[in-house]
Write a protein that holds these residues in place. Structure first.
Motif, PDB file in Angstrom:
ATOM      1  N   ARG A  62      49.978  29.984  43.382  1.00 24.12           N
ATOM      2  CA  ARG A  62      50.500  31.302  43.737  1.00 24.12           C
ATOM      3  C   ARG A  62      52.012  31.356  43.697  1.00 24.12           C
ATOM      4  O   ARG A  62      52.603  32.367  43.319  1.00 24.12           O
ATOM      5  CB  ARG A  62      50.064  31.671  45.157  1.00 24.12           C
ATOM      6  N   ARG A  63      52.663  30.293  44.120  1.00 24.88           N
ATOM      7  CA  ARG A  63      54.124  30.307  44.199  1.00 24.88           C
ATOM      8  C   ARG A  63      54.770  30.436  42.821  1.00 24.88           C
ATOM      9  O   ARG A  63      55.910  30.868  42.700  1.00 24.88           O
ATOM     10  CB  ARG A  63      54.641  29.075  44.929  1.00 24.88           C
ATOM     11  N   ILE A  64      54.044  30.062  41.784  1.00 23.85           N
ATOM     12  CA  ILE A  64      54.569  30.176  40.422  1.00 23.85           C
ATOM     13  C   ILE A  64      54.186  31.520  39.802  1.00 23.85           C
ATOM     14  O   ILE A  64      55.014  32.205  39.217  1.00 23.85           O
ATOM     15  CB  ILE A  64      54.067  29.010  39.552  1.00 23.85           C
ATOM     16  N   THR A  65      52.920  31.912  39.944  1.00 23.15           N
ATOM     17  CA  THR A  65      52.457  33.147  39.306  1.00 23.15           C
ATOM     18  C   THR A  65      52.838  34.396  40.088  1.00 23.15           C
ATOM     19  O   THR A  65      53.000  35.460  39.504  1.00 23.15           O
ATOM     20  CB  THR A  65      50.927  33.136  39.140  1.00 23.15           C
ATOM     21  N   GLY A  66      52.944  34.284  41.420  1.00 28.67           N
ATOM     22  CA  GLY A  66      53.324  35.434  42.222  1.00 28.67           C
ATOM     23  C   GLY A  66      52.155  36.312  42.627  1.00 28.67           C
ATOM     24  O   GLY A  66      52.362  37.406  43.137  1.00 28.67           O
ATOM     25  N   THR A  67      50.927  35.853  42.414  1.00 27.02           N
ATOM     26  CA  THR A  67      49.775  36.655  42.811  1.00 27.02           C
ATOM     27  C   THR A  67      49.580  36.577  44.326  1.00 27.02           C
ATOM     28  O   THR A  67      49.953  35.601  44.963  1.00 27.02           O
ATOM     29  CB  THR A  67      48.486  36.172  42.123  1.00 27.02           C
ATOM     30  N   CYS A  68      48.968  37.620  44.889  1.00 25.75           N
ATOM     31  CA  CYS A  68      48.710  37.636  46.326  1.00 25.75           C
ATOM     32  C   CYS A  68      47.492  36.762  46.621  1.00 25.75           C
ATOM     33  O   CYS A  68      46.786  36.320  45.720  1.00 25.75           O
ATOM     34  CB  CYS A  68      48.491  39.067  46.817  1.00 25.75           C
ATOM     35  N   LEU A  69      47.231  36.530  47.889  1.00 23.10           N
ATOM     36  CA  LEU A  69      46.170  35.621  48.306  1.00 23.10           C
ATOM     37  C   LEU A  69      44.794  36.085  47.842  1.00 23.10           C
ATOM     38  O   LEU A  69      44.013  35.297  47.294  1.00 23.10           O
ATOM     39  CB  LEU A  69      46.180  35.464  49.829  1.00 23.10           C
ATOM     40  N   ASP A  70      44.492  37.366  48.042  1.00 18.04           N
ATOM     41  CA  ASP A  70      43.173  37.887  47.669  1.00 18.04           C
ATOM     42  C   ASP A  70      42.926  37.763  46.166  1.00 18.04           C
ATOM     43  O   ASP A  70      41.858  37.334  45.732  1.00 18.04           O
ATOM     44  CB  ASP A  70      43.034  39.342  48.092  1.00 18.04           C
ATOM     45  N   HIS A  71      43.928  38.129  45.378  1.00 10.92           N
ATOM     46  CA  HIS A  71      43.755  38.064  43.934  1.00 10.92           C
ATOM     47  C   HIS A  71      43.762  36.625  43.423  1.00 10.92           C
ATOM     48  O   HIS A  71      43.111  36.312  42.430  1.00 10.92           O
ATOM     49  CB  HIS A  71      44.818  38.905  43.230  1.00 10.92           C
ATOM     50  N   GLN A  72      44.486  35.731  44.091  1.00 13.35           N
ATOM     51  CA  GLN A  72      44.482  34.326  43.686  1.00 13.35           C
ATOM     52  C   GLN A  72      43.102  33.710  43.895  1.00 13.35           C
ATOM     53  O   GLN A  72      42.632  32.941  43.062  1.00 13.35           O
ATOM     54  CB  GLN A  72      45.541  33.536  44.465  1.00 13.35           C
ATOM     55  N   LYS A  73      42.452  34.078  45.001  1.00 11.54           N
ATOM     56  CA  LYS A  73      41.094  33.578  45.250  1.00 11.54           C
ATOM     57  C   LYS A  73      40.119  34.101  44.203  1.00 11.54           C
ATOM     58  O   LYS A  73      39.281  33.356  43.693  1.00 11.54           O
ATOM     59  CB  LYS A  73      40.632  33.994  46.648  1.00 11.54           C
ATOM     60  N   MET A  74      40.221  35.407  43.887  1.00  7.57           N
ATOM     61  CA  MET A  74      39.357  35.990  42.853  1.00  7.57           C
ATOM     62  C   MET A  74      39.621  35.353  41.496  1.00  7.57           C
ATOM     63  O   MET A  74      38.701  35.101  40.725  1.00  7.57           O
ATOM     64  CB  MET A  74      39.591  37.498  42.757  1.00  7.57           C
ATOM     65  N   LEU A  75      40.900  35.100  41.218  1.00  9.54           N
ATOM     66  CA  LEU A  75      41.298  34.495  39.947  1.00  9.54           C
ATOM     67  C   LEU A  75      40.729  33.088  39.811  1.00  9.54           C
ATOM     68  O   LEU A  75      40.189  32.729  38.756  1.00  9.54           O
ATOM     69  CB  LEU A  75      42.818  34.464  39.872  1.00  9.54           C
ATOM     70  N   ALA A  76      40.815  32.291  40.873  1.00  9.55           N
ATOM     71  CA  ALA A  76      40.294  30.924  40.845  1.00  9.55           C
ATOM     72  C   ALA A  76      38.787  30.926  40.628  1.00  9.55           C
ATOM     73  O   ALA A  76      38.262  30.140  39.829  1.00  9.55           O
ATOM     74  CB  ALA A  76      40.639  30.199  42.135  1.00  9.55           C
ATOM     75  N   THR A  77      38.086  31.827  41.313  1.00 12.42           N
ATOM     76  CA  THR A  77      36.634  31.930  41.142  1.00 12.42           C
ATOM     77  C   THR A  77      36.284  32.345  39.723  1.00 12.42           C
ATOM     78  O   THR A  77      35.356  31.796  39.117  1.00 12.42           O
ATOM     79  CB  THR A  77      36.059  32.952  42.144  1.00 12.42           C
ATOM     80  N   ALA A  78      37.020  33.304  39.177  1.00 10.87           N
ATOM     81  CA  ALA A  78      36.760  33.780  37.816  1.00 10.87           C
ATOM     82  C   ALA A  78      37.007  32.680  36.789  1.00 10.87           C
ATOM     83  O   ALA A  78      36.232  32.524  35.838  1.00 10.87           O
ATOM     84  CB  ALA A  78      37.631  34.993  37.507  1.00 10.87           C
ATOM     85  N   ILE A  79      38.070  31.895  36.979  1.00 10.63           N
ATOM     86  CA  ILE A  79      38.367  30.800  36.045  1.00 10.63           C
ATOM     87  C   ILE A  79      37.265  29.743  36.109  1.00 10.63           C
ATOM     88  O   ILE A  79      36.813  29.234  35.079  1.00 10.63           O
ATOM     89  CB  ILE A  79      39.753  30.189  36.347  1.00 10.63           C
ATOM     90  N   LYS A  80      36.807  29.427  37.314  1.00  6.81           N
ATOM     91  CA  LYS A  80      35.750  28.428  37.463  1.00  6.81           C
ATOM     92  C   LYS A  80      34.447  28.899  36.833  1.00  6.81           C
ATOM     93  O   LYS A  80      33.742  28.118  36.187  1.00  6.81           O
ATOM     94  CB  LYS A  80      35.556  28.094  38.939  1.00  6.81           C
ATOM     95  N   ARG A  81      34.124  30.181  36.972  1.00  5.12           N
ATOM     96  CA  ARG A  81      32.927  30.721  36.349  1.00  5.12           C
ATOM     97  C   ARG A  81      33.038  30.721  34.829  1.00  5.12           C
ATOM     98  O   ARG A  81      32.083  30.421  34.111  1.00  5.12           O
ATOM     99  CB  ARG A  81      32.664  32.144  36.834  1.00  5.12           C
ATOM    100  N   ALA A  82      34.232  31.049  34.331  1.00  6.68           N
ATOM    101  CA  ALA A  82      34.452  31.057  32.881  1.00  6.68           C
ATOM    102  C   ALA A  82      34.399  29.644  32.303  1.00  6.68           C
ATOM    103  O   ALA A  82      33.979  29.456  31.161  1.00  6.68           O
ATOM    104  CB  ALA A  82      35.800  31.692  32.570  1.00  6.68           C
ATOM    105  N   ARG A  83      34.795  28.644  33.089  1.00  7.39           N
ATOM    106  CA  ARG A  83      34.697  27.253  32.635  1.00  7.39           C
ATOM    107  C   ARG A  83      33.238  26.837  32.479  1.00  7.39           C
ATOM    108  O   ARG A  83      32.889  26.125  31.535  1.00  7.39           O
ATOM    109  CB  ARG A  83      35.352  26.317  33.645  1.00  7.39           C
ATOM    110  N   ILE A  84      32.378  27.274  33.406  1.00  7.58           N
ATOM    111  CA  ILE A  84      30.975  26.920  33.352  1.00  7.58           C
ATOM    112  C   ILE A  84      30.329  27.467  32.079  1.00  7.58           C
ATOM    113  O   ILE A  84      29.534  26.790  31.428  1.00  7.58           O
ATOM    114  CB  ILE A  84      30.234  27.427  34.615  1.00  7.58           C
TER     115      ILE A  84
END
Length: 77
Positions: free
Chosen positions: A50-72
């Motif tokens: 987050r400190r690099i991208t500047g995303t807020c906490l809620d969107h960072q959590k959604m982003l991490a989940t989305a990336i993990k799902r896309a990896r699968i």
């Protein structure tokens, strides 16, 4: 020269980072949007913090989940 103090550069105050998802009023980050997800990963495939991208906490959590799902599904690596 032993008593001389080192003069360093003065940093200007850092510009506050704004969450680009909040700006666009995004309520859900879709894991099928691989182009967007790739922007938030390093070249090796790690999720950027987050400190690099500047995303807020809620969107960072959604982003991490989305990336993990896309990896699968092998949309991103």
């Amino acid at each position: 020269m032993q008593g001389a103090k080192r003069q360093g550069r003065r940093r200007s105050p850092a510009k506050p980072k704004i969450c680009r998802f909040c700006e666009a009023k995004v309520s859900y980050i879709d894991f099928k949007d691989a182009e967007t997800l790739m922007k938030f990963q390093t070249e090796k495939g790690k999720i950027m913090p987050r400190r690099i991208t500047g995303t807020c906490l809620d969107h960072q959590k959604m982003l991490a989940t989305a990336i993990k799902r896309a990896r699968i599904i092998a949309l991103v690596y």
